[in-house]
Design a protein around this motif. Sequence first.
Motif, PDB file in Angstrom:
ATOM      1  N   UNK A  16       0.478  -1.046  -0.077  1.00 14.62           N
ATOM      2  CA  UNK A  16      -0.155   0.516   0.324  1.00 14.62           C
ATOM      3  C   UNK A  16       1.264   1.107   0.090  1.00 14.62           C
ATOM      4  N   UNK A  17       0.421   2.289  -0.637  1.00 12.95           N
ATOM      5  CA  UNK A  17       0.950   3.613  -0.339  1.00 12.95           C
ATOM      6  C   UNK A  17       0.391   4.950   0.704  1.00 12.95           C
ATOM      7  N   UNK A  18       0.518   5.064   1.602  1.00  9.73           N
ATOM      8  CA  UNK A  18       0.116   6.444   2.199  1.00  9.73           C
ATOM      9  C   UNK A  18      -0.025   7.666   1.631  1.00  9.73           C
ATOM     10  N   UNK A  19      -0.762   8.689   1.325  1.00  6.85           N
ATOM     11  CA  UNK A  19      -0.139   9.827   1.157  1.00  6.85           C
ATOM     12  C   UNK A  19      -0.584  10.649   2.131  1.00  6.85           C
ATOM     13  N   UNK A  20      -0.230  12.007   2.408  1.00  4.15           N
ATOM     14  CA  UNK A  20      -0.942  12.759   3.490  1.00  4.15           C
ATOM     15  C   UNK A  20       0.064  14.461   2.534  1.00  4.15           C
ATOM     16  N   UNK A  44       9.634   6.342   3.092  1.00  6.13           N
ATOM     17  CA  UNK A  44       8.969   7.795   2.862  1.00  6.13           C
ATOM     18  C   UNK A  44       9.790   8.553   2.360  1.00  6.13           C
ATOM     19  N   UNK A  45       8.774   9.496   1.776  1.00  4.30           N
ATOM     20  CA  UNK A  45       9.575  10.244   1.028  1.00  4.30           C
ATOM     21  C   UNK A  45       8.525  10.923   0.837  1.00  4.30           C
ATOM     22  N   UNK A  46       8.518  11.778   0.257  1.00  2.75           N
ATOM     23  CA  UNK A  46       7.717  13.357   0.292  1.00  2.75           C
ATOM     24  C   UNK A  46       8.089  14.265  -1.223  1.00  2.75           C
ATOM     25  N   UNK A  47       7.042  14.768  -1.598  1.00  2.00           N
ATOM     26  CA  UNK A  47       7.151  15.269  -2.243  1.00  2.00           C
ATOM     27  C   UNK A  47       7.394  17.004  -2.496  1.00  2.00           C
ATOM     28  N   UNK A  48       7.518  18.123  -2.913  1.00  4.27           N
ATOM     29  CA  UNK A  48       7.955  19.208  -1.899  1.00  4.27           C
ATOM     30  C   UNK A  48       7.707  19.745  -3.983  1.00  4.27           C
ATOM     31  N   UNK A  49       6.946  20.331  -4.331  1.00  3.68           N
ATOM     32  CA  UNK A  49       6.390  20.722  -4.755  1.00  3.68           C
ATOM     33  C   UNK A  49       4.774  20.429  -4.852  1.00  3.68           C
ATOM     34  N   UNK A  50       4.269  18.874  -4.263  1.00  7.14           N
ATOM     35  CA  UNK A  50       2.601  18.628  -3.992  1.00  7.14           C
ATOM     36  C   UNK A  50       2.269  19.177  -2.371  1.00  7.14           C
ATOM     37  N   UNK A  51       3.436  18.993  -1.824  1.00  4.80           N
ATOM     38  CA  UNK A  51       3.270  19.513  -0.280  1.00  4.80           C
ATOM     39  C   UNK A  51       2.207  17.812   0.467  1.00  4.80           C
ATOM     40  N   UNK A  52       3.295  16.679  -0.513  1.00  5.62           N
ATOM     41  CA  UNK A  52       3.176  15.797  -0.142  1.00  5.62           C
ATOM     42  C   UNK A  52       3.746  14.509   0.275  1.00  5.62           C
ATOM     43  N   UNK A  53       3.868  13.994   1.941  1.00  2.00           N
ATOM     44  CA  UNK A  53       4.109  13.203   2.161  1.00  2.00           C
ATOM     45  C   UNK A  53       3.834  11.532   1.854  1.00  2.00           C
ATOM     46  N   UNK A  54       4.517  10.834   1.505  1.00  2.00           N
ATOM     47  CA  UNK A  54       4.226   9.451   0.892  1.00  2.00           C
ATOM     48  C   UNK A  54       4.918   8.488   2.514  1.00  2.00           C
ATOM     49  N   UNK A  55       3.916   6.941   1.973  1.00  2.00           N
ATOM     50  CA  UNK A  55       4.607   5.696   2.874  1.00  2.00           C
ATOM     51  C   UNK A  55       4.382   4.998   1.862  1.00  2.00           C
ATOM     52  N   UNK A  56       5.791   4.639   1.689  1.00  2.00           N
ATOM     53  CA  UNK A  56       5.038   2.773   0.438  1.00  2.00           C
ATOM     54  C   UNK A  56       5.816   1.590   1.503  1.00  2.00           C
ATOM     55  N   UNK A  57       4.632   1.309   1.446  1.00  2.00           N
ATOM     56  CA  UNK A  57       4.696  -0.159   2.684  1.00  2.00           C
ATOM     57  C   UNK A  57       4.420  -1.188   1.712  1.00  2.00           C
ATOM     58  N   UNK A  58       4.999  -1.958   1.714  1.00  2.00           N
ATOM     59  CA  UNK A  58       5.905  -3.424   0.925  1.00  2.00           C
ATOM     60  C   UNK A  58       5.948  -4.377   1.981  1.00  2.00           C
ATOM     61  N   UNK A  59       5.410  -5.701   0.994  1.00  2.00           N
ATOM     62  CA  UNK A  59       5.846  -7.137   2.198  1.00  2.00           C
ATOM     63  C   UNK A  59       4.493  -6.904   3.327  1.00  2.00           C
ATOM     64  N   UNK A  60       3.355  -6.111   3.490  1.00  2.00           N
ATOM     65  CA  UNK A  60       3.095  -6.403   4.100  1.00  2.00           C
ATOM     66  C   UNK A  60       2.878  -7.591   5.542  1.00  2.00           C
ATOM     67  N   UNK A  61       3.112  -7.365   7.035  1.00  2.00           N
ATOM     68  CA  UNK A  61       2.138  -8.568   7.431  1.00  2.00           C
ATOM     69  C   UNK A  61       1.159  -7.946   8.875  1.00  2.00           C
ATOM     70  N   UNK A  62       0.490  -9.219   9.316  1.00  2.00           N
ATOM     71  CA  UNK A  62      -0.775  -8.846   9.856  1.00  2.00           C
ATOM     72  C   UNK A  62       0.077  -7.503  11.003  1.00  2.00           C
ATOM     73  N   UNK A  63       0.682  -7.795  11.496  1.00  2.00           N
ATOM     74  CA  UNK A  63       1.108  -7.054  12.328  1.00  2.00           C
ATOM     75  C   UNK A  63       1.294  -5.459  12.506  1.00  2.00           C
ATOM     76  N   UNK A  64       1.073  -5.291  11.100  1.00  2.00           N
ATOM     77  CA  UNK A  64       1.221  -4.260  10.475  1.00  2.00           C
ATOM     78  C   UNK A  64       0.154  -3.424  10.956  1.00  2.00           C
ATOM     79  N   UNK A  65      -1.274  -4.266  10.719  1.00  2.00           N
ATOM     80  CA  UNK A  65      -2.427  -3.928  10.658  1.00  2.00           C
ATOM     81  C   UNK A  65      -3.326  -2.401  12.190  1.00  2.00           C
TER      82      UNK A  65
END
Length: 123
Positions: free
Chosen positions: A18-22, A69-90
């Motif tokens: 999943x990829x989260x955006x802020x 974790x990454x950010x796009x300063x032009x879009x004022x957006x923070x991201x979190x790319x989450x790979x290999x997710x586990x049940x404990x990441x819930x």
Amino acid sequence: QRQLVESGGGSVQAGGSLRLSCSASGYTYTTYCMGWFRQAPGKEREGVASIDFNGSTSYANSVKGRFTISKDNDKNTLYLQMNSLKAEDTAMYYCAVREGRWCLLSPDDYNEWGQGTQVTVSS
């Protein structure tokens, strides 16, 4: 008016991604820390990853090698790319920001928060 709005949460099977955006609005900080935090039911909020105004990052040991974790300063957006997710990441995932340097992964270090986005990983 300063505001943080998270998106991108959802339900996924273990091993998925999943990829989260802020989206951040109203901020004019020159130096700052931004972070992702999560809170599972019955547990305390914990730090996941942080990034500073220079792009320096830090991660919790539990997500190293899986999350980015990454950010796009032009879009004022923070991201979190989450790979290999586990049940404990819930958990509910929150983004946060504070002005200044020397970013920590402690929730107590941040004073502005988004409303959160739910991530559910099924095994």
